[in-house]
Design a protein around this motif. Structure first.
Motif, PDB file in Angstrom:
ATOM      1  N   SER A   1       0.820  -1.212   0.000  1.00  0.00           N
ATOM      2  CA  SER A   1       0.000   0.000   0.000  1.00  0.00           C
ATOM      3  C   SER A   1       0.855   1.263   0.000  1.00  0.00           C
ATOM      4  N   GLU A   2       1.933   1.253   0.766  1.00  0.00           N
ATOM      5  CA  GLU A   2       2.763   2.458   0.887  1.00  0.00           C
ATOM      6  C   GLU A   2       3.323   2.897  -0.462  1.00  0.00           C
ATOM      7  N   MET A   3       3.430   1.951  -1.413  1.00  0.00           N
ATOM      8  CA  MET A   3       3.955   2.256  -2.760  1.00  0.00           C
ATOM      9  C   MET A   3       2.829   2.156  -3.780  1.00  0.00           C
ATOM     10  N   ASN A   4       1.608   2.477  -3.436  1.00  0.00           N
ATOM     11  CA  ASN A   4       0.379   2.387  -4.246  1.00  0.00           C
ATOM     12  C   ASN A   4      -0.440   1.154  -3.926  1.00  0.00           C
ATOM     13  N   GLY A   5       0.228  -0.002  -3.894  1.00  0.00           N
ATOM     14  CA  GLY A   5      -0.469  -1.283  -3.802  1.00  0.00           C
ATOM     15  C   GLY A   5       0.168  -2.207  -4.826  1.00  0.00           C
ATOM     16  N   PRO A   6      -0.585  -3.145  -5.409  1.00  0.00           N
ATOM     17  CA  PRO A   6       0.025  -4.036  -6.404  1.00  0.00           C
ATOM     18  C   PRO A   6       0.538  -3.251  -7.601  1.00  0.00           C
ATOM     19  N   GLY A   7       1.418  -3.901  -8.391  1.00  0.00           N
ATOM     20  CA  GLY A   7       1.937  -3.221  -9.584  1.00  0.00           C
ATOM     21  C   GLY A   7       3.328  -2.666  -9.383  1.00  0.00           C
ATOM     22  N   VAL A   8       3.942  -2.954  -8.229  1.00  0.00           N
ATOM     23  CA  VAL A   8       5.293  -2.452  -7.955  1.00  0.00           C
ATOM     24  C   VAL A   8       6.325  -3.323  -8.667  1.00  0.00           C
ATOM     25  N   ALA A   9       6.197  -4.627  -8.504  1.00  0.00           N
ATOM     26  CA  ALA A   9       7.136  -5.556  -9.136  1.00  0.00           C
ATOM     27  C   ALA A   9       6.359  -6.790  -9.591  1.00  0.00           C
ATOM     28  N   PHE A  10       6.766  -7.330 -10.718  1.00  0.00           N
ATOM     29  CA  PHE A  10       5.975  -8.394 -11.347  1.00  0.00           C
ATOM     30  C   PHE A  10       6.894  -9.278 -12.162  1.00  0.00           C
ATOM     31  N   GLU A  11       6.515 -10.544 -12.271  1.00  0.00           N
ATOM     32  CA  GLU A  11       7.317 -11.439 -13.102  1.00  0.00           C
ATOM     33  C   GLU A  11       6.977 -11.271 -14.578  1.00  0.00           C
ATOM     34  N   CYS A  12       7.997 -11.418 -15.388  1.00  0.00           N
ATOM     35  CA  CYS A  12       7.808 -11.443 -16.845  1.00  0.00           C
ATOM     36  C   CYS A  12       7.705 -12.917 -17.253  1.00  0.00           C
ATOM     37  N   PRO A  13       7.534 -13.225 -18.533  1.00  0.00           N
ATOM     38  CA  PRO A  13       7.392 -14.638 -18.918  1.00  0.00           C
ATOM     39  C   PRO A  13       8.583 -15.514 -18.530  1.00  0.00           C
ATOM     40  N   HIS A  14       9.722 -14.918 -18.212  1.00  0.00           N
ATOM     41  CA  HIS A  14      10.876 -15.737 -17.813  1.00  0.00           C
ATOM     42  C   HIS A  14      10.755 -16.251 -16.381  1.00  0.00           C
ATOM     43  N   GLN A  15       9.841 -15.701 -15.623  1.00  0.00           N
ATOM     44  CA  GLN A  15       9.556 -16.156 -14.244  1.00  0.00           C
ATOM     45  C   GLN A  15      10.823 -16.325 -13.414  1.00  0.00           C
ATOM     46  N   ASN A  16      11.697 -15.360 -13.567  1.00  0.00           N
ATOM     47  CA  ASN A  16      12.940 -15.444 -12.819  1.00  0.00           C
ATOM     48  C   ASN A  16      13.156 -14.121 -12.088  1.00  0.00           C
ATOM     49  N   GLY A  17      12.422 -13.923 -11.025  1.00  0.00           N
ATOM     50  CA  GLY A  17      12.470 -12.654 -10.298  1.00  0.00           C
ATOM     51  C   GLY A  17      11.431 -11.686 -10.846  1.00  0.00           C
ATOM     52  N   MET A  18      11.144 -10.650 -10.046  1.00  0.00           N
ATOM     53  CA  MET A  18      10.112  -9.684 -10.433  1.00  0.00           C
ATOM     54  C   MET A  18      10.761  -8.352 -10.798  1.00  0.00           C
ATOM     55  N   HIS A  19      10.447  -7.868 -12.000  1.00  0.00           N
ATOM     56  CA  HIS A  19      10.973  -6.560 -12.416  1.00  0.00           C
ATOM     57  C   HIS A  19      10.303  -5.471 -11.586  1.00  0.00           C
ATOM     58  N   ILE A  20      11.125  -4.581 -11.022  1.00  0.00           N
ATOM     59  CA  ILE A  20      10.567  -3.397 -10.331  1.00  0.00           C
ATOM     60  C   ILE A  20      10.590  -2.259 -11.333  1.00  0.00           C
ATOM     61  N   TRP A  21       9.501  -1.546 -11.456  1.00  0.00           N
ATOM     62  CA  TRP A  21       9.458  -0.445 -12.443  1.00  0.00           C
ATOM     63  C   TRP A  21      10.265   0.735 -11.926  1.00  0.00           C
ATOM     64  N   GLU A  22      11.481   0.833 -12.452  1.00  0.00           N
ATOM     65  CA  GLU A  22      12.408   1.837 -11.914  1.00  0.00           C
ATOM     66  C   GLU A  22      12.140   3.249 -12.426  1.00  0.00           C
ATOM     67  N   ASP A  23      11.194   3.409 -13.339  1.00  0.00           N
ATOM     68  CA  ASP A  23      10.806   4.777 -13.696  1.00  0.00           C
ATOM     69  C   ASP A  23       9.797   5.309 -12.671  1.00  0.00           C
ATOM     70  N   ALA A  24       9.286   4.424 -11.824  1.00  0.00           N
ATOM     71  CA  ALA A  24       8.325   4.853 -10.801  1.00  0.00           C
ATOM     72  C   ALA A  24       8.881   4.719  -9.380  1.00  0.00           C
ATOM     73  N   TYR A  25       9.901   3.869  -9.223  1.00  0.00           N
ATOM     74  CA  TYR A  25      10.424   3.613  -7.871  1.00  0.00           C
ATOM     75  C   TYR A  25      11.950   3.490  -7.897  1.00  0.00           C
ATOM     76  N   ILE A  26      12.575   3.946  -6.813  1.00  0.00           N
ATOM     77  CA  ILE A  26      13.998   3.629  -6.618  1.00  0.00           C
ATOM     78  C   ILE A  26      14.043   2.453  -5.652  1.00  0.00           C
ATOM     79  N   VAL A  27      14.861   1.470  -5.987  1.00  0.00           N
ATOM     80  CA  VAL A  27      14.935   0.279  -5.140  1.00  0.00           C
ATOM     81  C   VAL A  27      16.324   0.170  -4.514  1.00  0.00           C
ATOM     82  N   GLU A  28      16.343  -0.150  -3.240  1.00  0.00           N
ATOM     83  CA  GLU A  28      17.605  -0.399  -2.534  1.00  0.00           C
ATOM     84  C   GLU A  28      17.420  -1.653  -1.690  1.00  0.00           C
ATOM     85  N   ILE A  29      18.526  -2.360  -1.440  1.00  0.00           N
ATOM     86  CA  ILE A  29      18.474  -3.482  -0.492  1.00  0.00           C
ATOM     87  C   ILE A  29      19.496  -3.179   0.592  1.00  0.00           C
ATOM     88  N   ILE A  30      19.043  -3.230   1.845  1.00  0.00           N
ATOM     89  CA  ILE A  30      19.972  -2.917   2.941  1.00  0.00           C
ATOM     90  C   ILE A  30      20.065  -4.084   3.913  1.00  0.00           C
TER      91      ILE A  30
END
Ligand code: AMP
Ligand code: ZN
Length: 436
Positions: free
Chosen positions: A241-270
């Motif tokens: 919810s804090e980032m809108n809700g669903p639609g933040v990251a999603f799998e493509c047909p390769h089903q190998n991890g979820m792409h995060i839309w980086e034109d809408a979000y900055i992603v960091e791992i800490i």
């Protein structure tokens, strides 16, 4: 690559340099907007940050993290950046415990959200000719209206069937030849039993092709079960919810991890202990920043979700970073006999055992000051009618496999199919009674 691969070609075919240039530009305006909220105005003042002077993504790392507590304490309007007459919608999330948080959307925010979801679904293969059934709670939960608007934006016939009403859901799927669904994993597992009861063969009598499954953690083993039972592709869908809700990251047909839309979000791992950024490939806590949101920008938000950035390129050609399946939440972890355990580790073990049904619960208790872990597991129909020796063999196997994975030995209790409580919303897999 064919052109009909993309919903939003210019955004999805950005290069790495293109993404960074765009992020720097969007960040500046996002910080400017954020400073109009009471919360960020105070925060920027405390750290002496002038949003006008932020010129790179490095400067951005000076901004302290935002945590759930900040959102709770700022409830209801402390993070709002726009006058109320520009706000069209509010959603709210209370999580499993505690004070609610409120999320607001302007018209442009709702448009962007619908566009991001349409992009996700299109990427995974949904097309306007599909019939989409959204088996997700409507109302304050973002999974209902979020997917509704996204699916309509994509142009699918969209059926807002909501959560629950299992038999009716299946009837609708049959009557309207539903081909694409959105659903939480625990509900899709539950529908397996309902289909068996109704004697409906999903592969022969339904027209399902694709399921978008998310909103709560589930293992790769559960995905495999679902795909083989329904004869469909299951794509992992992530959002909060804090980032809108669903639609933040999603799998493509390769089903190998979820792409995060980086034109809408900055992603960091800490690293959640040291709070330092960890290199790609290493697990840590997902931290996210909105780049385009008007009503309520959220900066460097500690999601509590544990994952990692998958290194390397995706076969689909999109350079938007991919996050791995969520391993659990920092607040899901429990410690038993000195060992740190995530519920997802238990699920991975259980779902690899064919005799195990689709529901389980982990119960933590204290007996004479000693921590106890009980894993209650539903069996499949076929096993439960078997004799006690078979059950005892299965129980031993589960205990053994869990011990191998967790390094502690839980007490395993086998129960009849459909005997554990089920909720229509997100499943409760862990009950910790040690504090009571
Ligand atoms: P909500 O407050 O209802 O928006 O819930 C957001 C949370 O749900 C996230 O922070 C995650 O913990 C969880 N979540 C959402 N999607 C997924 C997913 N695909 N896999 C695992 N957890 C998820
Ligand atoms: Zn991809």
């Amino acid at each position: 690559m064919q052109d009909d691969t993309y919903w939003n070609k210019s955004a999805e075919t950005l290069t790495r340099e293109g993404i960074e240039e765009l992020q720097t530009r969007l960040l500046k305006s996002s910080l400017g907007r954020a400073s109009r909220s009471k919360f960020y105005a105070e925060r920027f003042k405390t750290i002496g940050l002038d949003p006008e002077l932020v010129s790179s993504l490095e400067d951005f790392h000076r901004i302290p993290f935002t945590v759930k507590k900040d959102l709770r304490q700022s409830y209801p309007y402390g993070l709002l950046c726009e006058p109320k007459d520009r706000i069209l919608r509010m959603h709210s999330s209370s999580g499993t415990t505690g004070q609610a948080i409120a999320v607001f959307y302007t018209k442009a925010d709702l448009e962007l959200w619908a566009d991001l979801l349409a992009r996700c679904m299109y990427m995974a293969g949904a097309r306007p000719s599909d019939t989409f059934q959204n088996l997700s709670g409507y109302g304050l939960f973002t999974g209902g209206l979020g997917f509704q608007y996204g699916a309509e934006r994509l142009g699918m016939l969209t059926i807002p069937s909501g959560a629950g009403n299992s038999r009716r859901q299946i009837q609708i799927m049959r009557d309207f030849s539903t081909s694409v669904i959105h659903i939480i994993p625990s509900f899709l597992l539950l529908l397996m039993d309902v289909l068996k009861e109704m004697q409906v063969d999903p592969q022969k009598e339904l027209s399902l092709k694709i399921a978008f499954v998310g909103a709560e953690p589930y293992s790769q083993e559960v995905r495999k079960r679902l795909e083989s039972f329904y004869g469909i592709k299951v794509y992992n869908s992530f959002g909060l919810s804090e980032m809108n809700g669903p639609g933040v990251a999603f799998e493509c047909p390769h089903q190998n991890g979820m792409h995060i839309w980086e034109d809408a979000y900055i992603v960091e791992i800490i690293d959640p202990e040291t709070l330092q950024t960890v290199p790609d490939g290493q697990y840590g806590e997902l931290v996210m920043t909105t780049l385009q949101r008007e009503a309520m920008p959220v900066l460097r938000y500690r999601t509590g979700d544990l994952t990692r950035i998958l290194p390397g390129e995706c076969g689909c050609g999109r350079v938007h970073k991919r996050i791995d399946r969520i391993q659990g939440r920092t607040d899901d972890m429990f410690i038993i006999k000195g060992v740190n355990i995530f519920p997802m580790q238990v699920e991975q073990v259980l779902m690899n055992i064919p005799e195990v049904g689709n529901n389980y619960v982990i119960l933590l208790t204290k007996e004479h000051d000693i921590d106890n872990m009980v894993v209650r597991v539903e069996m499949t129909d076929s096993v439960f009618v078997e004799d006690m020796r078979v059950l005892e063999r299965v129980r031993k196997r589960i205990t053994h496999d869990l011990k191998n994975e967790l390094l502690v030995t839980p007490r395993v209790e086998l129960v009849e199919p459909n005997s554990l409580p089920r909720s229509e919303g997100k499943a409760t897999r862990l009950i910790d009674q040690r504090m009571i």
